[in-house]
Design a protein around this motif. Sequence first.
Motif: not given
Length: 349
Positions: A5-24, A137-143
């Motif tokens: 089971k993958l632990k996905l912690n995705v927030s609809s209130r975050s400014s980070v796109p949901k797909y990036k949150q999933v990838a993170e 915002k542009k760097s989030l999830g890339m590092f």
Amino acid sequence: MQYQKLKLNVSSRSSVPKYKQVAECIMNDINSGTLEAGHQIPSINELSHSSSLSRDTIQKAYKYLRNKNLIISVKGVGNFINIKKSSDKLNIFFLINKPSSYKMEICNAFVDTIGDKGNIAVSFYYCDENLFIDGLKKSLGMFDYYVIMPHFKNESNNHVSYTDKAFEALQNMPKDKLILLDTVKEGITGNYGAVCQDFKNDIFHALEQASDKLEKYDKIILIYPKNAVFPYPEPIITGFKAFCSSYNFNFEVIDTIDDCISFESKDAYIVIEESDLVDLVQQTKAKHLVLGKDVGVVSYNETPLKSLLDITVISTDFKAMGVLTADLILSNKKEIIKNEFKYIERSSL
């Protein structure tokens, strides 16, 4: 087929796109070893159903991970954690407020200490809140890590360590990947690392070490530039005034060096901007005055040139700040470290 089971912690209130949150989330599981190389992960449809996220969101997340060479898709079989990562090196984002010589000393020491263990992308935001937020915002999830030095200016061009929007942006950062430099703020939640200064107490204690030398001067004058392009922390003034009051020194705070100083009294000057230091030294030489005898000079922030000119300084240890920051990453520690602040006595006092 049963998947871990993958632990996905995705927030609809975050400014980070949901797909990036999933990838993170998936990248975090890879980095922690929860998802091992060769491990199969759910299909797009299965993860969409189990997470209640749209198929498009999961599809974008998987595409993002494929582009980073972290997962591979085998047609007719499924998606797997890549056995061969694109690089074993850490990818580090280093966000600095201004390109000064001492900021770059921090950065150079950091780069030297990381060595071949990481790839480092350096960016500047020039104390501008919007550039800061856009860069995050542009760097989030890339590092793998984000090293951030928060310094801003408000509408009155005064220094502020954090703005409301910058604070919110930092709250949305993955704290296990965050390292703050220079300043930390109460209220930032999570377990993050930091190497910081204490501007008020640093100048207070540094001047305490110089108090014997300062006693021979009639007045201590702090030159604090109010209209600097990149403003300086105001706790410097607070700490200076607290020292002078505690030790009964006559003092004054001015914002610039006059074109022609009278030097009628025997004063000591604490100078922050290098341009003011140059003006002060030039005027003393023109009047055949001796630094450390007729006029006292203390400069804020050490540079090789000040050492060469034998100028007394009070300064944080910039090289140590870079090294300590790199050590936090290499050892994967989450600590808040107070960086050393020095009084370096030379002939100008």
